[in-house]
Design a protein around this motif. Structure first.
Motif, mmCIF file in Angstrom:
data_model
loop_
_atom_site.group_PDB
_atom_site.id
_atom_site.type_symbol
_atom_site.label_atom_id
_atom_site.label_comp_id
_atom_site.label_asym_id
_atom_site.label_seq_id
_atom_site.Cartn_x
_atom_site.Cartn_y
_atom_site.Cartn_z
ATOM 1 N N TYR A 2 -15.314 -0.923 17.969
ATOM 2 C CA TYR A 2 -16.243 -0.691 19.075
ATOM 3 C C TYR A 2 -16.469 -1.977 19.864
ATOM 4 O O TYR A 2 -16.482 -1.982 21.105
ATOM 5 N N GLU A 3 -16.626 -3.068 19.140
ATOM 6 C CA GLU A 3 -16.810 -4.357 19.816
ATOM 7 C C GLU A 3 -15.499 -4.827 20.451
ATOM 8 O O GLU A 3 -15.493 -5.350 21.569
ATOM 9 N N ALA A 4 -14.382 -4.633 19.746
ATOM 10 C CA ALA A 4 -13.087 -5.077 20.266
ATOM 11 C C ALA A 4 -12.670 -4.288 21.509
ATOM 12 O O ALA A 4 -11.980 -4.817 22.387
ATOM 13 N N LEU A 5 -13.087 -3.016 21.582
ATOM 14 C CA LEU A 5 -12.731 -2.158 22.716
ATOM 15 C C LEU A 5 -13.773 -2.197 23.830
ATOM 16 O O LEU A 5 -13.811 -1.305 24.681
ATOM 17 N N ASP A 6 -14.626 -3.229 23.776
ATOM 18 C CA ASP A 6 -15.623 -3.453 24.828
ATOM 19 C C ASP A 6 -16.562 -2.252 24.971
ATOM 20 O O ASP A 6 -16.912 -1.831 26.067
ATOM 21 N N HIS A 7 -16.958 -1.688 23.820
ATOM 22 C CA HIS A 7 -17.966 -0.621 23.752
ATOM 23 C C HIS A 7 -17.510 0.692 24.396
ATOM 24 O O HIS A 7 -18.349 1.512 24.784
ATOM 25 N N HIS A 8 -16.216 0.908 24.448
ATOM 26 C CA HIS A 8 -15.696 2.185 24.947
ATOM 27 C C HIS A 8 -15.492 3.128 23.761
ATOM 28 O O HIS A 8 -14.761 2.814 22.815
#
Length: 264
Positions: A32-38
């Protein structure tokens, strides 16, 4: 199943199964953090372990298949009507409790409403599952030595602490104290409940008894989710306090109402 070890067996199963519910949310949080909250790509990523789990089923073999085929003719037919009366009494009480045990998704909704971010809710859920997994085996082992109604009742006290706590607190950080305590509820009831049911019926009725137990309590939880959702009214305080109070009353009455002699 070895006599005197039913609680340990079911407790170990719950501990191992719930360990995945600790690792999974943490991996999801990292993505979630790595995908910029997407969230959308996160849902697609979740399909990978789901597909692998289904594929792994093909590798499972039941070593008792041949033996079961040879002895099927000598095994009494398991019919729900033949289940013993103590089983029905316990099933009735646990189903009644299920009517106030609404899905954990509503508890996470309450956590979000108290101020936790999406990442905070996921982390709180992982902490809850960590407590659940860590306590499951000790609770199961305890139920092999102590009366299972007493251990189950202790779980209902943890349930009440979790529900009343979430209903009454206002500071978000307190969620990380309340939810681990709530984890003691499932640790003292999930595997212990299955071991309790298992000890009430003979071997040839185990599948029927466990299936009815899961079906009845699952249907009750569905009903609980419906009434709690309708009564949520923005904050969820009313259903949380009602359910927490009801759990305390059931916990106080449980050992006496379900007092039956069971196999170890």
């Amino acid at each position: 199943m070895p006599n005197g070890q039913r609680g340990r067996v079911f407790g170990l199963h719950r501990a191992a199964d719930t360990a995945g519910a600790v690792v999974g949310p943490l991996i999801g949080l990292a993505l979630y953090e790595a995908l910029d909250h997407h969230l959308r790509p996160l849902f697609w990523a979740a399909l990978i372990p789901a597909a692998l789990s289904v594929a792994l089923i093909a590798a499972v073999r039941d070593p008792r298949t041949t033996h079961t085929t040879r002895t099927a003719a000598r095994t009494p037919q398991a019919r729900w009507r033949d289940l013993p009366r103590p089983y029905w009494r316990v099933l009735a009480v646990l189903t009644v409790f299920g009517l106030v045990n609404f899905p954990d998704a509503l508890l996470l909704l309450r956590a979000h409403q108290l101020g936790l971010s999406t990442a905070g809710v996921v982390l709180a859920y992982a902490v809850y599952n960590l407590a659940y997994a860590a306590l499951s085996y000790p609770a199961g082992a305890l139920s092999d030595r102590w009366p299972r109604p007493a251990v189950f009742a202790a779980g209902l006290v943890f349930f009440a602490i979790g529900y009343l706590g979430l209903g009454l607190i206002h500071a978000p950080w307190l969620i990380f104290l309340v939810l681990p305590l709530y984890g003691g509820f499932n640790a003292c009831t999930d595997g212990v409940g299955k071991a309790w049911i298992s000890a009430l019926v003979p071997d040839h009725q185990q599948g029927t008894a466990q299936g009815l137990y899961q079906g009845a309590t699952g249907a009750a939880v569905l009903v609980a989710g419906l009434w709690a959702g309708l009564a949520w009214n923005g904050t969820g305080q009313v259903p949380l306090i009602v359910s927490g109070t009801a759990a305390l009353l059931i916990a106080a009455a449980l050992p006496a109402v379900t007092a039956v002699r069971t196999r170890s």
